[in-house]
Write a protein that holds these residues in place. Sequence first.
Motif, PDB file in Angstrom:
ATOM      1  N   TYR A 147       0.821  -1.217   0.000  1.00 35.50           N
ATOM      2  CA  TYR A 147       0.000   0.000   0.000  1.00 35.50           C
ATOM      3  C   TYR A 147       0.855   1.268   0.000  1.00 35.50           C
ATOM      4  CZ  TYR A 147      -3.230   3.626   1.421  1.00 35.50           C
ATOM      5  OH  TYR A 147      -3.944   4.788   1.472  1.00 35.50           O
ATOM      6  N   HIS A 148       0.532   2.178  -0.920  1.00 36.96           N
ATOM      7  CA  HIS A 148       1.253   3.455  -0.977  1.00 36.96           C
ATOM      8  C   HIS A 148       0.314   4.586  -0.623  1.00 36.96           C
ATOM      9  CE1 HIS A 148       4.829   1.544  -2.500  1.00 36.96           C
ATOM     10  NE2 HIS A 148       4.084   0.894  -3.362  1.00 36.96           N
ATOM     11  N   PRO A 149       0.534   5.202   0.538  1.00 36.44           N
ATOM     12  CA  PRO A 149      -0.385   6.232   1.004  1.00 36.44           C
ATOM     13  C   PRO A 149      -0.242   7.522   0.198  1.00 36.44           C
ATOM     14  CG  PRO A 149       1.488   6.085   2.458  1.00 36.44           C
ATOM     15  CD  PRO A 149       1.690   5.043   1.415  1.00 36.44           C
ATOM     16  N   ASP A 150      -1.283   8.336   0.210  1.00 37.89           N
ATOM     17  CA  ASP A 150      -1.203   9.613  -0.503  1.00 37.89           C
ATOM     18  C   ASP A 150      -1.711  10.755   0.386  1.00 37.89           C
ATOM     19  OD1 ASP A 150      -3.783   8.738  -0.460  1.00 37.89           O
ATOM     20  OD2 ASP A 150      -4.262   9.277  -2.534  1.00 37.89           O
ATOM     21  N   PHE A 151      -1.185  10.836   1.592  1.00 37.70           N
ATOM     22  CA  PHE A 151      -1.579  11.918   2.484  1.00 37.70           C
ATOM     23  C   PHE A 151      -1.021  13.243   1.968  1.00 37.70           C
ATOM     24  CE2 PHE A 151      -1.378   8.203   5.370  1.00 37.70           C
ATOM     25  CZ  PHE A 151      -2.708   8.191   5.752  1.00 37.70           C
ATOM     26  N   PRO A 152      -1.804  14.316   2.084  1.00 42.71           N
ATOM     27  CA  PRO A 152      -1.244  15.623   1.704  1.00 42.71           C
ATOM     28  C   PRO A 152      -0.135  16.016   2.679  1.00 42.71           C
ATOM     29  CG  PRO A 152      -3.410  15.866   2.738  1.00 42.71           C
ATOM     30  CD  PRO A 152      -3.188  14.405   2.548  1.00 42.71           C
ATOM     31  N   THR A 153       0.794  16.843   2.227  1.00 40.42           N
ATOM     32  CA  THR A 153       1.923  17.224   3.088  1.00 40.42           C
ATOM     33  C   THR A 153       1.441  17.946   4.345  1.00 40.42           C
ATOM     34  OG1 THR A 153       2.155  19.160   1.698  1.00 40.42           O
ATOM     35  CG2 THR A 153       3.689  17.361   1.294  1.00 40.42           C
ATOM     36  N   SER A 154       0.237  18.503   4.297  1.00 42.04           N
ATOM     37  CA  SER A 154      -0.282  19.226   5.461  1.00 42.04           C
ATOM     38  C   SER A 154      -0.790  18.278   6.548  1.00 42.04           C
ATOM     39  CB  SER A 154      -1.425  20.142   5.012  1.00 42.04           C
ATOM     40  OG  SER A 154      -2.439  19.358   4.404  1.00 42.04           O
ATOM     41  N   SER A 155      -0.945  16.985   6.212  1.00 50.61           N
ATOM     42  CA  SER A 155      -1.504  16.032   7.165  1.00 50.61           C
ATOM     43  C   SER A 155      -0.446  15.552   8.152  1.00 50.61           C
ATOM     44  CB  SER A 155      -2.077  14.822   6.416  1.00 50.61           C
ATOM     45  OG  SER A 155      -2.359  13.771   7.323  1.00 50.61           O
ATOM     46  N   ALA A 156      -0.872  15.290   9.385  1.00 53.02           N
ATOM     47  CA  ALA A 156       0.028  14.752  10.409  1.00 53.02           C
ATOM     48  C   ALA A 156       0.488  13.348  10.047  1.00 53.02           C
ATOM     49  CB  ALA A 156      -0.678  14.733  11.759  1.00 53.02           C
ATOM     50  N   PHE A 157      -0.219  12.718   9.107  1.00 55.83           N
ATOM     51  CA  PHE A 157       0.110  11.347   8.721  1.00 55.83           C
ATOM     52  C   PHE A 157       1.141  11.279   7.598  1.00 55.83           C
ATOM     53  CE2 PHE A 157      -4.031  11.107  10.721  1.00 55.83           C
ATOM     54  CZ  PHE A 157      -3.902   9.999  11.536  1.00 55.83           C
ATOM     55  N   TYR A 158       1.451  12.447   7.021  1.00 50.55           N
ATOM     56  CA  TYR A 158       2.356  12.473   5.863  1.00 50.55           C
ATOM     57  C   TYR A 158       3.751  11.947   6.256  1.00 50.55           C
ATOM     58  CZ  TYR A 158       5.127  14.206   1.964  1.00 50.55           C
ATOM     59  OH  TYR A 158       5.980  14.299   0.896  1.00 50.55           O
ATOM     60  N   GLY A 159       4.238  10.957   5.501  1.00 55.23           N
ATOM     61  CA  GLY A 159       5.586  10.423   5.722  1.00 55.23           C
ATOM     62  C   GLY A 159       5.753   9.648   7.024  1.00 55.23           C
ATOM     63  N   ARG A 160       4.671   9.137   7.587  1.00 60.51           N
ATOM     64  CA  ARG A 160       4.766   8.445   8.877  1.00 60.51           C
ATOM     65  C   ARG A 160       4.649   6.928   8.737  1.00 60.51           C
ATOM     66  NH1 ARG A 160       7.657  11.298  11.721  1.00 60.51           N
ATOM     67  NH2 ARG A 160       7.119   9.966  13.488  1.00 60.51           N
ATOM     68  N   GLN A 161       4.793   6.434   7.518  1.00 58.44           N
ATOM     69  CA  GLN A 161       4.759   4.996   7.248  1.00 58.44           C
ATOM     70  C   GLN A 161       6.062   4.355   7.728  1.00 58.44           C
ATOM     71  OE1 GLN A 161       1.912   4.791   5.568  1.00 58.44           O
ATOM     72  NE2 GLN A 161       1.759   2.651   4.938  1.00 58.44           N
ATOM     73  N   ILE A 162       5.982   3.225   8.418  1.00 57.88           N
ATOM     74  CA  ILE A 162       7.201   2.509   8.800  1.00 57.88           C
ATOM     75  C   ILE A 162       7.378   1.300   7.866  1.00 57.88           C
ATOM     76  CG2 ILE A 162       7.042   3.217  11.214  1.00 57.88           C
ATOM     77  CD1 ILE A 162       6.206   0.177  11.719  1.00 57.88           C
ATOM     78  N   PRO A 163       8.603   0.767   7.744  1.00 54.69           N
ATOM     79  CA  PRO A 163       8.780  -0.441   6.923  1.00 54.69           C
ATOM     80  C   PRO A 163       7.915  -1.573   7.478  1.00 54.69           C
ATOM     81  CG  PRO A 163      10.897   0.554   7.487  1.00 54.69           C
ATOM     82  CD  PRO A 163       9.868   1.254   8.312  1.00 54.69           C
ATOM     83  N   SER A 164       7.018  -2.084   6.658  1.00 54.16           N
ATOM     84  CA  SER A 164       5.974  -3.006   7.133  1.00 54.16           C
ATOM     85  C   SER A 164       6.042  -4.353   6.436  1.00 54.16           C
ATOM     86  CB  SER A 164       4.596  -2.387   6.886  1.00 54.16           C
ATOM     87  OG  SER A 164       4.514  -1.087   7.413  1.00 54.16           O
ATOM     88  N   GLN A 165       5.358  -5.309   7.045  1.00 50.85           N
ATOM     89  CA  GLN A 165       5.200  -6.634   6.427  1.00 50.85           C
ATOM     90  C   GLN A 165       3.750  -7.057   6.564  1.00 50.85           C
ATOM     91  OE1 GLN A 165       8.147  -9.499   7.860  1.00 50.85           O
ATOM     92  NE2 GLN A 165       9.644  -7.850   8.002  1.00 50.85           N
ATOM     93  N   VAL A 166       3.367  -8.083   5.837  1.00 51.44           N
ATOM     94  CA  VAL A 166       1.981  -8.539   5.891  1.00 51.44           C
ATOM     95  C   VAL A 166       1.650  -9.008   7.305  1.00 51.44           C
ATOM     96  CG1 VAL A 166       0.357 -10.278   5.057  1.00 51.44           C
ATOM     97  CG2 VAL A 166       1.935  -9.187   3.457  1.00 51.44           C
ATOM     98  N   ALA A 167       0.520  -8.531   7.851  1.00 51.98           N
ATOM     99  CA  ALA A 167       0.053  -8.939   9.176  1.00 51.98           C
ATOM    100  C   ALA A 167      -1.353  -9.503   9.043  1.00 51.98           C
ATOM    101  CB  ALA A 167       0.054  -7.745  10.129  1.00 51.98           C
ATOM    102  N   GLU A 168      -1.540 -10.733   9.497  1.00 51.39           N
ATOM    103  CA  GLU A 168      -2.841 -11.382   9.362  1.00 51.39           C
ATOM    104  C   GLU A 168      -3.524 -11.516  10.711  1.00 51.39           C
ATOM    105  OE1 GLU A 168      -2.745 -14.769   6.116  1.00 51.39           O
ATOM    106  OE2 GLU A 168      -0.830 -14.632   7.164  1.00 51.39           O
ATOM    107  N   TRP A 169      -4.810 -11.226  10.724  1.00 50.97           N
ATOM    108  CA  TRP A 169      -5.547 -11.261  11.979  1.00 50.97           C
ATOM    109  C   TRP A 169      -5.488 -12.638  12.628  1.00 50.97           C
ATOM    110  CZ3 TRP A 169      -5.982  -6.495  10.298  1.00 50.97           C
ATOM    111  CH2 TRP A 169      -6.309  -5.519  11.237  1.00 50.97           C
ATOM    112  N   GLY A 170      -5.252 -12.671  13.928  1.00 57.51           N
ATOM    113  CA  GLY A 170      -5.235 -13.917  14.675  1.00 57.51           C
ATOM    114  C   GLY A 170      -3.922 -14.671  14.545  1.00 57.51           C
ATOM    115  N   MET A 171      -2.984 -14.170  13.751  1.00 59.42           N
ATOM    116  CA  MET A 171      -1.709 -14.850  13.549  1.00 59.42           C
ATOM    117  C   MET A 171      -0.572 -14.090  14.237  1.00 59.42           C
ATOM    118  SD  MET A 171      -2.865 -17.227  11.560  1.00 59.42           S
ATOM    119  CE  MET A 171      -1.573 -17.956  10.578  1.00 59.42           C
ATOM    120  N   MET A 172       0.559 -14.788  14.403  1.00 59.02           N
ATOM    121  CA  MET A 172       1.703 -14.144  15.039  1.00 59.02           C
ATOM    122  C   MET A 172       2.189 -12.948  14.224  1.00 59.02           C
ATOM    123  SD  MET A 172       2.909 -14.508  17.921  1.00 59.02           S
ATOM    124  CE  MET A 172       4.232 -14.479  19.086  1.00 59.02           C
ATOM    125  N   SER A 173       1.960 -12.960  12.924  1.00 60.61           N
ATOM    126  CA  SER A 173       2.399 -11.833  12.097  1.00 60.61           C
ATOM    127  C   SER A 173       1.713 -10.534  12.525  1.00 60.61           C
ATOM    128  CB  SER A 173       2.119 -12.116  10.622  1.00 60.61           C
ATOM    129  OG  SER A 173       0.743 -12.336  10.404  1.00 60.61           O
TER     130      SER A 173
END
Length: 388
Positions: free
Chosen positions: A158-184
Amino acid sequence: MQSRVGSYGSLENGKESYTRTTNQSSRPLPLRLLQFLLLFLGVGIVFSCLSLYTSRFLKIQNVVPLVQSRIQSCVQEPNNLEKWIRPPSNLIHTMNDSELFWRASFVPRIKEYPFKRTPKIAFMFLTRGPLPMAPLWDKFFKGNEKLYSIYIHSLPSYHPDFPTSSAFYGRQIPSQVAEWGMMSMCDGERRLLANALLDISNEWFVLLSEACIPLQNFSIVYRYISRSRFSFIGAFDEPGPYGRGRYNENMSPEVNLTEWRKGSQWFELSRKLAVDIVQDSVYYPKFEQFCRPACYVDEHYFPTMLSIQSPHLLANRSLTWVDWSRGGAHPATFGKADVNENFFKKISDGKPCIYNNQPTSLCFLFARKFAPSALEYLLEHSSKYLGF
Ligand SMILES: *[C@@H]1O[C@H](CO)[C@@H](O)[C@H](O)[C@H]1NC(C)=O
Ligand SMILES: *[C@@H]1O[C@H](CO)[C@@H](O)[C@H](O)[C@H]1NC(C)=O
Ligand SMILES: *[C@@H]1O[C@H](CO)[C@@H](O)[C@H](O)[C@H]1NC(C)=O
Ligand SMILES: *[C@@H]1O[C@H](CO)[C@@H](O)[C@H](O)[C@H]1NC(C)=O
């Protein structure tokens, strides 16, 4: 003896053939001599070229570090305390989980900070993709920039498209697939904690989903969390198939049946407990191996582990309101048709709870789950119902 003679012999043979050739070519001497001289010249040229190249290469080798160090001294942060306390300017890094968790587990032994530290709340969003409630959160965060930081863990695709004015802009961390109920899923939560721990100012760590909203304004949330003597994570001992029924005896002696706990994954934790989770290598293998569906590890691992290690630091309840009254495997999701005055009355009129050993009516700071269709109403009425 034979072989030594043989080897000498071959050398002698070579010499012999050499002299023979020179002897044979004694007649057309000038041509041969010219050829020889030309060969000599050629070899000489090749050698001089080679030596030129190597000397140049060596010179470059010598010059490069010099240039690099000059560039670095211009760009590099000053070599003082600043470099240890400034948060990373970019959340993207190339550390794998072992490297990240190791780095995140650094803890100062001197408890008093030799600088003015303003403790922050790390808001950690565990999501699949988009954050439809981001505009509401942006309104919530506005004006409190020194008191919070944001981290987002989503599907790596997933590639986010938050505007630069948003508090969420550039706050993505290196992620991996996480499945509900699993250790991931727990891995994703640990990854969020570890990345947030890299900022030494983060003191409290709140886990949220894309379907969560704040129920109070930032000042109230900050005061409630920062003044609490306990961390907020649901941890209860539930009899029956969905509680103790999920315990596996292979987990002992690390985890006994009476120590088995259940709670929702949406926690608020102190820095100490965040480090405990990131550094854990005692309980992790047990849960990874022996808590698999129908044992949902994200409902048991952290509540159980923390209840064993630090029971005196836990409030044993979550700050995130949720509605299970409709029954089924998933809690209710609220959309446009559900959010209204009555709805917010229902949330705030709940049972009292305990805060710092005193009863209080303010029990929840966040709520889930909300559908994107609820956003418009929430934005419009946030000052009336949410206090911001
Ligand atoms: C991270 O990288 C190190 C060094 O290459 C390796 O030993 C370790 O197993 C890796 N850890 C993970 C979780 O991939
Ligand atoms: C679990 O129970 C066993 C036996 O009753 C005991 O020896 C062990 O210390 C217990 N483990 C913990 C972590 O309390
Ligand atoms: C939470 O539960 C633990 C037992 O697991 C208990 O020791 C602790 O006192 C409880 N916390 C509060 C605030 O009551
Ligand atoms: C936050 O909400 C409280 C109560 O709802 C209110 O008294 C306070 O003024 C609000 N603070 C801000 C900064 O809006």
